[in-house]
Structures are given as structure tokens and as C-alpha cells.
Design an enzyme around this catalytic site. Structure first.
Site, mmCIF file in Angstrom:
data_model
loop_
_atom_site.group_PDB
_atom_site.id
_atom_site.type_symbol
_atom_site.label_atom_id
_atom_site.label_comp_id
_atom_site.label_asym_id
_atom_site.label_seq_id
_atom_site.Cartn_x
_atom_site.Cartn_y
_atom_site.Cartn_z
ATOM 1 N N GLY A 171 -6.741 9.539 2.531
ATOM 2 C CA GLY A 171 -6.645 10.591 1.409
ATOM 3 C C GLY A 171 -6.523 10.068 0.247
ATOM 4 O O GLY A 171 -6.922 8.805 -0.258
ATOM 5 N N ARG A 172 -5.819 10.673 -0.831
ATOM 6 C CA ARG A 172 -5.793 10.144 -2.449
ATOM 7 C C ARG A 172 -5.027 8.913 -2.129
ATOM 8 O O ARG A 172 -5.340 7.766 -2.855
ATOM 9 C CB ARG A 172 -4.894 11.279 -2.921
ATOM 10 N N ILE A 173 -3.820 8.692 -1.649
ATOM 11 C CA ILE A 173 -2.908 7.588 -1.717
ATOM 12 C C ILE A 173 -3.433 6.349 -1.035
ATOM 13 O O ILE A 173 -3.653 5.344 -1.476
ATOM 14 C CB ILE A 173 -1.421 7.888 -1.511
ATOM 15 N N THR A 275 4.979 4.559 3.481
ATOM 16 C CA THR A 275 5.672 5.292 2.502
ATOM 17 C C THR A 275 5.112 6.805 2.471
ATOM 18 O O THR A 275 5.334 7.581 1.767
ATOM 19 C CB THR A 275 4.879 4.892 0.980
ATOM 20 N N SER A 276 5.012 7.213 3.695
ATOM 21 C CA SER A 276 4.337 8.614 4.070
ATOM 22 C C SER A 276 5.564 9.490 4.328
ATOM 23 O O SER A 276 6.134 10.321 3.278
ATOM 24 C CB SER A 276 3.374 8.627 5.193
ATOM 25 N N ARG A 277 6.095 9.829 5.452
ATOM 26 C CA ARG A 277 7.128 10.649 5.857
ATOM 27 C C ARG A 277 7.707 9.897 6.969
ATOM 28 O O ARG A 277 7.061 9.418 7.832
ATOM 29 C CB ARG A 277 6.894 11.967 6.128
ATOM 30 N N GLU A 306 17.244 11.628 5.889
ATOM 31 C CA GLU A 306 17.485 11.335 4.497
ATOM 32 C C GLU A 306 18.374 11.917 4.115
ATOM 33 O O GLU A 306 18.572 12.776 4.199
ATOM 34 C CB GLU A 306 16.032 11.338 3.904
ATOM 35 N N HIS A 328 13.480 6.395 -0.410
ATOM 36 C CA HIS A 328 12.390 7.209 -0.679
ATOM 37 C C HIS A 328 12.002 7.406 -2.239
ATOM 38 O O HIS A 328 12.265 8.197 -2.960
ATOM 39 C CB HIS A 328 12.843 8.824 -0.549
ATOM 40 N N ALA A 330 8.860 5.831 -3.808
ATOM 41 C CA ALA A 330 7.440 5.291 -4.136
ATOM 42 C C ALA A 330 7.225 6.106 -5.328
ATOM 43 O O ALA A 330 6.436 5.587 -6.019
ATOM 44 C CB ALA A 330 6.603 5.415 -2.759
HETATM 45 P P1 NAD Z 1 -3.881 13.550 1.447
HETATM 46 O O1 NAD Z 1 -3.969 14.743 1.862
HETATM 47 O O2 NAD Z 1 -4.633 13.326 0.184
HETATM 48 O O3 NAD Z 1 -4.262 12.297 2.349
HETATM 49 C C1 NAD Z 1 -3.653 12.408 3.797
HETATM 50 C C2 NAD Z 1 -4.802 11.802 4.702
HETATM 51 O O4 NAD Z 1 -4.253 11.662 5.832
HETATM 52 C C3 NAD Z 1 -6.103 12.925 4.783
HETATM 53 O O5 NAD Z 1 -7.236 12.057 4.471
HETATM 54 C C4 NAD Z 1 -5.998 13.150 6.289
HETATM 55 O O6 NAD Z 1 -7.193 13.550 6.868
HETATM 56 C C5 NAD Z 1 -5.227 12.021 6.849
HETATM 57 N N1 NAD Z 1 -4.685 12.366 8.261
HETATM 58 C C6 NAD Z 1 -4.106 13.527 8.616
HETATM 59 N N2 NAD Z 1 -3.832 13.302 9.891
HETATM 60 C C7 NAD Z 1 -3.895 12.101 10.476
HETATM 61 C C8 NAD Z 1 -3.617 11.257 11.383
HETATM 62 N N3 NAD Z 1 -3.436 11.878 12.567
HETATM 63 N N4 NAD Z 1 -4.331 9.893 11.400
HETATM 64 C C9 NAD Z 1 -4.592 9.200 10.133
HETATM 65 N N5 NAD Z 1 -4.969 9.955 9.104
HETATM 66 C C10 NAD Z 1 -4.650 11.287 9.251
HETATM 67 O O7 NAD Z 1 -2.460 13.170 0.807
HETATM 68 P P2 NAD Z 1 -1.809 12.057 -0.181
HETATM 69 O O8 NAD Z 1 -1.724 12.539 -1.389
HETATM 70 O O9 NAD Z 1 -2.676 10.927 -0.033
HETATM 71 O O10 NAD Z 1 -0.288 11.859 0.360
HETATM 72 C C11 NAD Z 1 -0.074 11.419 1.767
HETATM 73 C C12 NAD Z 1 1.186 11.758 1.955
HETATM 74 O O11 NAD Z 1 1.946 10.665 1.632
HETATM 75 C C13 NAD Z 1 2.052 13.117 1.710
HETATM 76 O O12 NAD Z 1 1.699 14.045 2.455
HETATM 77 C C14 NAD Z 1 3.408 12.670 1.524
HETATM 78 O O13 NAD Z 1 4.005 13.065 2.572
HETATM 79 C C15 NAD Z 1 3.394 11.339 1.513
HETATM 80 N N6 NAD Z 1 3.823 10.822 -0.025
HETATM 81 C C16 NAD Z 1 5.128 10.208 0.060
HETATM 82 C C17 NAD Z 1 5.644 9.632 -1.217
HETATM 83 C C18 NAD Z 1 7.001 8.827 -1.512
HETATM 84 O O14 NAD Z 1 7.629 9.079 -2.541
HETATM 85 N N7 NAD Z 1 7.254 8.105 -0.427
HETATM 86 C C19 NAD Z 1 4.989 10.045 -2.640
HETATM 87 C C20 NAD Z 1 3.820 10.679 -2.232
HETATM 88 C C21 NAD Z 1 3.470 11.354 -1.099
#
Ligand code: NAD
Length: 380
Positions: A171-173, A275-277, A306, A328, A330
Site C-alpha cells: 500500500g502507501r508505505i 513498523t506496521s502493528r 504498548e 512506536h 516511525a
Molecule cells: P495501506 O492501506 O495503504 O496499505 C496496506 C496494504 O496492506 C494494502 O495494500 C493491503 O492490501 C495490504 N494487506 C492487507 N492484508 C494483507 C496481508 N494479509 N498480507 C499482505 N498485505 C496485506 O496502509 P499504509 O498507509 O501503507 O499503512 C500500513 C500500516 O502501517 C497502517 O495500517 C498502520 O497500522 C501502520 N503504520 C505504522 C506507523 C508507525 O508509526 N509505526 C506509522 C504509519 C502506519
């Protein structure tokens, strides 16, 4: 103060009441200048849920929340007839029960995009810090244990340049992370069960081809989508960029996506970066994998609980040299977190999301408001 040109500051006929579960800086002043009555929870820790319920019962129109606040049917029920919007200062919203929000017809907003680059670069830096053992190396210097220059003692790290990284979730990140990996001529194994962005992959490959054709690199790097297990088996680094999706929330949930079985598929020389959850990684399984050297190391920014509990197995001193633990952090960059510009900062985007709903921007059509997440709850 920068704010969207088509949404000029205005004095409100109606005074909206907002409770913010944390301070989001100058963006609070933006709201107050528009005539909003904003109460900010004054402590750095999250407020107890009972306080959120009290505030909502007292009749606030909007809530500003963080990922620490559980927002569910109990909260929506308490705000019935009065609460109009929940504005979350984060892109992830796993703390908000989407089905409950839809049932109570409460739109909630998030702050996607403005934290994408900051989060992706932090993941990239964590990968480098981990692989090149920067934390351990600095300790050596600080603790007066650096006694000589030697070809391989007391330890060596691993290069990032030219290696293969698996990006889980494009996705975005995830895509922003891939853009950064191009400068390090990394091969990329992409995995995303929902959508394969082949146009993006073609663009990245064109850049690799050009770097090779112009003599910038000896070996041409490559990028492709592959199944999950193939990504894990083939990678020197695995960087995780998925939302937290529990069983029942998706056909491909991400809760404990990394567990004993999947960690054991990784190379023993590979590194995991999350860095996701936190709950995406089974921490007990990861601690075992690190203790028993199934993988070479892990760098984490997020945890199942956390802040990280004192008795977490991830704190085991025996794995400290290969386990980086960030708080946490990032998205924690100055402009990213606090700019009042909705196109630059999470605080600005959070305030704008709240304003859009309360002031009925976009003709009052929630499905047209860019920062609202649960648009499906408001279709005709
Ligand atoms: P996004 O929705 O643009 O991208 C997430 C991607 O994951 C999507 O393309 C989705 O199809 C894919 N996905 C869903 N289920 C999946 C699976 N089982 N296997 C593989 N891919 C799968 O979101 P984003 O903006 O890229 O952000 C992603 C996540 O990063 C957020 O939901 C948030 O939890 C986390 N995040 C953490 C921090 C931090 O400070 N650590 C900061 C920003 C975001």
C-alpha cells in the site's frame, strides 16, 4: 497558518464541542480560532475509557483520538444523537470498531499519506541500523570496549546494498519503502493479497534498467510480485507494511501473520523489520526464533502490548545484539506529526477531517470527504 484554500477559516454560527484524548499542538488553536470549544486531555498517557465515555455522554460533537483509545459500540452508544465524528491522528485505525461505527452511522477519519514517507524512511533506517549493528557498535565505543581495528573482530554486520528485500503489503508505505530501496539497488519481492500494483513494479524496473544501462551498477536489480511463502524464503530482509486485520475482518487477516511457522520459512541470515502493528507478529514466536537463531535479527517499532512490558521476552539480554526495539516512533518526525497543513501534517489532516464532517463540507456528503475511512457506512 495554512489551511485548504477552498475551506477558509470562518466564525461558526454554531459552537462545536470537541474532546481530544491528547494534545495535537497548534492544530487545536486552528479549531479554537474557528470558534470550536476544545477540551484537551492534559496528560501524555491515554485517558481511561471511562473518561472518554463521560465526555461523549456530556454531548461533545467530535472526538480526536489516537491509536491508544478503544472506540467501539459503548462509546458510540454513549454519544447517540450527539457525537458526529471521530477524528483519529494516525493512518491505522484498528482501535476503532468499524462495524460499530457504521451501525451507529458515525464517520471516522484518519491521517493517511502525510506520514507515508516518514514511516517508510524510518523502516529503512531500522533495517540499516539492525543489519550494520550500529546500536551494538556504538555501545562498544561508549563502554570503552573498542580496543583495536581488526578485519572481523569483535563482530561484523551485513550489507543492505544489492540484497533482496520482501515488502509485505504494498500500500502507501510499502511502495514508499520500495522507492527508497531503489537507491540501494535492492531486489524486491512484493506480496499483497488484495492488489498487485504492476504499473508501479514496471516503473521501478525501468529505473533499475536505466541505472544498469548507464553504468551506475554492475548487476541489474529486479522487482516482482510473488506468493507470501516465496517472499519469505527468498528475502535477506522482510519489511512489514500491513494494517492489523483480525480474523473475521478480512479474508487474509494479518494478526500473527508472523508466527513460528512463517518465521521458520525465512533464511537463517535474514532480518525482519516491523513498523506496521504489533499483533502482526507473534512476539513469543519471534523471541524463540531469535534465541534459536532461526533468523539473524529483528527490528520492531510496534508491539502486541504498548508500551513494551518489563517482562517481554523481546527484552532478553541474550538477543539484545540482534533485536532493535523502537518506541512506536516511525511517524514521529516534526512536520509529519505536527504541521497544521493538512497536506503535510497528521495534526492538520486530523483537524481538517473533523472540520469536514462537522461543518458539512463537500455538500455534507460523507462519501466525498477525503479523510473519512468508513464511507461504506454512508452510501445511498
Ligand atoms: P495501506 O492501506 O495503504 O496499505 C496496506 C496494504 O496492506 C494494502 O495494500 C493491503 O492490501 C495490504 N494487506 C492487507 N492484508 C494483507 C496481508 N494479509 N498480507 C499482505 N498485505 C496485506 O496502509 P499504509 O498507509 O501503507 O499503512 C500500513 C500500516 O502501517 C497502517 O495500517 C498502520 O497500522 C501502520 N503504520 C505504522 C506507523 C508507525 O508509526 N509505526 C506509522 C504509519 C502506519
Amino acid at each position: 497558518m495554512i489551511f485548504k484554500k477552498d475551506l477558509p477559516e470562518k466564525t461558526m454560527d454554531k459552537k462545536f464541542r470537541v474532546f481530544a484524548t491528547c494534545d495535537i499542538g497548534e492544530a487545536i488553536d486552528v479549531l479554537r480560532k474557528r470558534g470550536y470549544e476544545v477540551e484537551v486531555y492534559p496528560h501524555p498517557e491515554a485517558p481511561p475509557k471511562s473518561l472518554i465515555l463521560d465526555k461523549v455522554k456530556s454531548g461533545v460533537d467530535g472526538l480526536i483520538t489516537t491509536l491508544r483509545d478503544p472506540i467501539d459500540a459503548e462509546v458510540f452508544e454513549a454519544g447517540k444523537g450527539k457525537l458526529k465524528v471521530v477524528a483519529q491522528i494516525a493512518v491505522g485505525f484498528d482501535n476503532i470498531n468499524r462495524a460499530d461505527a457504521n451501525r451507529y452511522k458515525i464517520p471516522f477519519t484518519h491521517t493517511a499519506d502525510v506520514l507515508t514517507e516518514a514511516t517508510a524512511e524510518f523502516a529503512f533506517f531500522m533495517m540499516g541500523t539492525l543489519a550494520r549493528k550500529m546500536w551494538t557498535a556504538e555501545h562498544l565505543t561508549r563502554e570503552h570496549q573498542w580496543g583495536y581495528w581488526h578485519p572481523y573482530l569483535p563482530f561484523l554486520g551485513d550489507e543492505v546494498t544489492g540484497k533482496t528485500v520482501a515488502v509485505i503489503g504494498t500500500g502507501r508505505i510499502g511502495l514508499a519503502f520500495i522507492k527508497k530501496s531503489v537507491g540501494f539497488d535492492m531486489n524486491v519481492l512484493c506480496y499483497d493479497p488484495a492488489y498487485e500494483n504492476q504499473a508501479f513494479v514496471r516503473t521501478i524496473q525501468e529505473i533499475h534498467d536505466l541505472r544498469h544501462a548507464r553504468g551506475l551498477v554492475k548487476d541489474k536489480a529486479w522487482i516482482k510480485y510473488v506468493p507470501f511463502e516465496e517472499a519469505l524464503r527468498g528475502a535477506d530482509f522482510v519489511s512489514v507494511h500491513v494494517p492489523l486485520l483480525r480474523a473475521g475482518e478480512s479474508a487474509t487477516p494479518t494478526y500473527h501473520l508472523f508466527n513460528e511457522k512463517t518465521l521458520s520459512l525465512m533464511k537463517s541470515t535474514a532480518y525482519l523489520v516491523n513498523t506496521s502493528r504489533g499483533p502482526v507478529v507473534d512476539e513469543a514466536a519471534l523471541a524463540l526464533a531469535l534465541r534459536e537463531n532461526w533468523i539473524a535479527g529483528a527490528a520492531l517499532d510496534v508491539y502486541e502490548q504498548e508500551p513494551l512490558p518489563a517482562d517481554s521476552p523481546l527484552r532478553d539480554p541474550a538477543i539484545a545484539d540482534r533485536c532493535r526495539l523502537m518506541p512506536h516512533f516511525a511517524s514521529a518526525a516534526r512536520i509529519t506529526r505536527l504541521s497544521t497543513d493538512p497536506d503535510k501534517g497528521m495534526a492538520g489532516r486530523c483537524a481538517q477531517g473533523l472540520i469536514d464532517v462537522l461543518e458539512g463540507n463537500y455538500g455534507g456528503d460523507v462519501t466525498k470527504m477525503p479523510y473519512v475511512v468508513n464511507k461504506e457506512g454512508f452510501g445511498k
